[in-house]
Design a protein around this motif. Structure first.
Motif, PDB file in Angstrom:
ATOM      1  N   GLY A 186       0.786  -1.232   0.000  1.00  0.00           N
ATOM      2  CA  GLY A 186       0.000   0.000   0.000  1.00  0.00           C
ATOM      3  C   GLY A 186       0.814   1.277   0.000  1.00  0.00           C
ATOM      4  O   GLY A 186       0.347   2.317   0.462  1.00  0.00           O
ATOM      5  N   LEU A 187       2.034   1.231  -0.544  1.00  0.00           N
ATOM      6  CA  LEU A 187       2.885   2.420  -0.553  1.00  0.00           C
ATOM      7  C   LEU A 187       3.374   2.825  -1.944  1.00  0.00           C
ATOM      8  O   LEU A 187       4.415   3.473  -2.059  1.00  0.00           O
ATOM      9  N   ALA A 188       2.641   2.480  -2.972  1.00  0.00           N
ATOM     10  CA  ALA A 188       3.066   2.829  -4.330  1.00  0.00           C
ATOM     11  C   ALA A 188       3.273   4.333  -4.483  1.00  0.00           C
ATOM     12  O   ALA A 188       4.207   4.778  -5.163  1.00  0.00           O
ATOM     13  N   ALA A 189       2.460   5.137  -3.814  1.00  0.00           N
ATOM     14  CA  ALA A 189       2.563   6.596  -3.941  1.00  0.00           C
ATOM     15  C   ALA A 189       3.736   7.170  -3.153  1.00  0.00           C
ATOM     16  O   ALA A 189       4.088   8.337  -3.321  1.00  0.00           O
ATOM     17  N   ALA A 190       4.364   6.375  -2.309  1.00  0.00           N
ATOM     18  CA  ALA A 190       5.452   6.873  -1.470  1.00  0.00           C
ATOM     19  C   ALA A 190       6.826   6.511  -2.021  1.00  0.00           C
ATOM     20  O   ALA A 190       7.833   6.654  -1.331  1.00  0.00           O
ATOM     21  N   PHE A 191       6.898   6.108  -3.268  1.00  0.00           N
ATOM     22  CA  PHE A 191       8.143   5.642  -3.869  1.00  0.00           C
ATOM     23  C   PHE A 191       9.277   6.657  -3.747  1.00  0.00           C
ATOM     24  O   PHE A 191      10.419   6.290  -3.488  1.00  0.00           O
ATOM     25  N   ASP A 192       9.006   7.927  -3.945  1.00  0.00           N
ATOM     26  CA  ASP A 192      10.045   8.959  -3.943  1.00  0.00           C
ATOM     27  C   ASP A 192      10.318   9.562  -2.575  1.00  0.00           C
ATOM     28  O   ASP A 192      11.170  10.442  -2.447  1.00  0.00           O
ATOM     29  N   LYS A 193       9.639   9.118  -1.542  1.00  0.00           N
ATOM     30  CA  LYS A 193       9.834   9.700  -0.212  1.00  0.00           C
ATOM     31  C   LYS A 193      11.099   9.170   0.452  1.00  0.00           C
ATOM     32  O   LYS A 193      11.517   8.038   0.222  1.00  0.00           O
ATOM     33  N   LYS A 194      11.690  10.012   1.282  1.00  0.00           N
ATOM     34  CA  LYS A 194      12.849   9.630   2.083  1.00  0.00           C
ATOM     35  C   LYS A 194      12.345   9.007   3.391  1.00  0.00           C
ATOM     36  O   LYS A 194      11.226   9.299   3.831  1.00  0.00           O
ATOM     37  N   PRO A 195      13.155   8.169   4.039  1.00  0.00           N
ATOM     38  CA  PRO A 195      12.706   7.513   5.270  1.00  0.00           C
ATOM     39  C   PRO A 195      12.174   8.479   6.333  1.00  0.00           C
ATOM     40  O   PRO A 195      11.174   8.171   6.985  1.00  0.00           O
ATOM     41  N   HIS A 196      12.804   9.630   6.515  1.00  0.00           N
ATOM     42  CA  HIS A 196      12.339  10.566   7.543  1.00  0.00           C
ATOM     43  C   HIS A 196      10.976  11.184   7.208  1.00  0.00           C
ATOM     44  O   HIS A 196      10.347  11.776   8.063  1.00  0.00           O
ATOM     45  N   GLN A 197      10.519  11.012   5.976  1.00  0.00           N
ATOM     46  CA  GLN A 197       9.216  11.544   5.568  1.00  0.00           C
ATOM     47  C   GLN A 197       8.094  10.529   5.772  1.00  0.00           C
ATOM     48  O   GLN A 197       6.935  10.846   5.549  1.00  0.00           O
ATOM     49  N   LEU A 198       8.437   9.331   6.202  1.00  0.00           N
ATOM     50  CA  LEU A 198       7.445   8.267   6.377  1.00  0.00           C
ATOM     51  C   LEU A 198       7.022   8.151   7.836  1.00  0.00           C
ATOM     52  O   LEU A 198       7.823   8.360   8.746  1.00  0.00           O
ATOM     53  N   SER A 199       5.765   7.776   8.047  1.00  0.00           N
ATOM     54  CA  SER A 199       5.262   7.528   9.404  1.00  0.00           C
ATOM     55  C   SER A 199       5.793   6.176   9.884  1.00  0.00           C
ATOM     56  O   SER A 199       6.366   5.400   9.101  1.00  0.00           O
ATOM     57  N   GLY A 200       5.580   5.884  11.160  1.00  0.00           N
ATOM     58  CA  GLY A 200       6.006   4.595  11.712  1.00  0.00           C
ATOM     59  C   GLY A 200       5.376   3.418  10.987  1.00  0.00           C
ATOM     60  O   GLY A 200       6.048   2.429  10.677  1.00  0.00           O
ATOM     61  N   GLY A 201       4.093   3.525  10.700  1.00  0.00           N
ATOM     62  CA  GLY A 201       3.408   2.452   9.988  1.00  0.00           C
ATOM     63  C   GLY A 201       3.932   2.288   8.564  1.00  0.00           C
ATOM     64  O   GLY A 201       4.076   1.165   8.071  1.00  0.00           O
ATOM     65  N   GLN A 202       4.246   3.410   7.915  1.00  0.00           N
ATOM     66  CA  GLN A 202       4.797   3.340   6.561  1.00  0.00           C
ATOM     67  C   GLN A 202       6.186   2.712   6.579  1.00  0.00           C
ATOM     68  O   GLN A 202       6.534   1.930   5.696  1.00  0.00           O
TER      69      GLN A 202
END
Length: 172
Positions: free
Chosen positions: A5-21
């Protein structure tokens, strides 16, 4: 990433992700090599209750979809009951009990398993009578009849779960 469920988060850096992500990314990284068995060691421990419940459902769905066996290590009994097809209760590196989560909860094999897998009151007793697949156990609260077999005079420990108690007037 689409599987978790993270196809839209492909370009995000780790610090931009929530704990669940971040948990989902870790799961995707482990699944990409298509393992036969995947060890999950307390994967939901750092998540809040709402996210933990959501991730339980997602983990179960992902496991069924990919067909990989998940060995899920947890100290959270509710999580074990929700996720497990087969439950193993360990104590100091020894297996205390194993089987379906429902069986381990309802008919624990050891005192440790009974107290680990939810609230219970342990009541000591002695088998007074055993016939036709039923036993009568003498306890300090009085005799208790239940299904089972055991030799007369045998000492037993009854694990009583709160949901099995019924309050009301005594019959008889």
């Amino acid at each position: 990433l689409a599987l978790v469920g993270l196809a839209a988060a492909f370009d995000k850096k780790p610090h931009q992700l929530s704990g669940g992500q971040r948990q989902r990314v870790a799961l995707a990284r482990a699944l990409v090599i298509e393992p036969v068995v995947l060890l999950l060691d307390e994967p939901l421990g750092a998540l809040d209750l709402k996210l933990r419940r959501q991730m339980q459902d997602e983990l179960k769905a992902i496991q069924k979809r990919v067909g990989t066996a998940f060995v899920h290590v947890t100290h959270d009994q509710e999580e074990a009951m929700a996720l497990a097809d087969h439950c193993v209760v360990m104590n100091d590196g020894r297996i205390e009990d194993e089987g379906s989560p429902e069986r381990v909860y309802a008919r624990p094999k050891t005192r440790f398993s009974a107290t680990f897998m939810g609230e219970s009151t342990i009541l000591a007793g002695k088998v007074g009578d055993s016939r036709d697949g039923c036993i009568t156990v003498t306890t300090e609260l009085g005799p208790i009849s239940l299904p089972g077999t055991s030799p007369a005079g045998a000492g037993v420990a009854l694990a009583i779960r709160p949901e099995h108690l019924v309050l009301g007037e005594a019959k008889g």
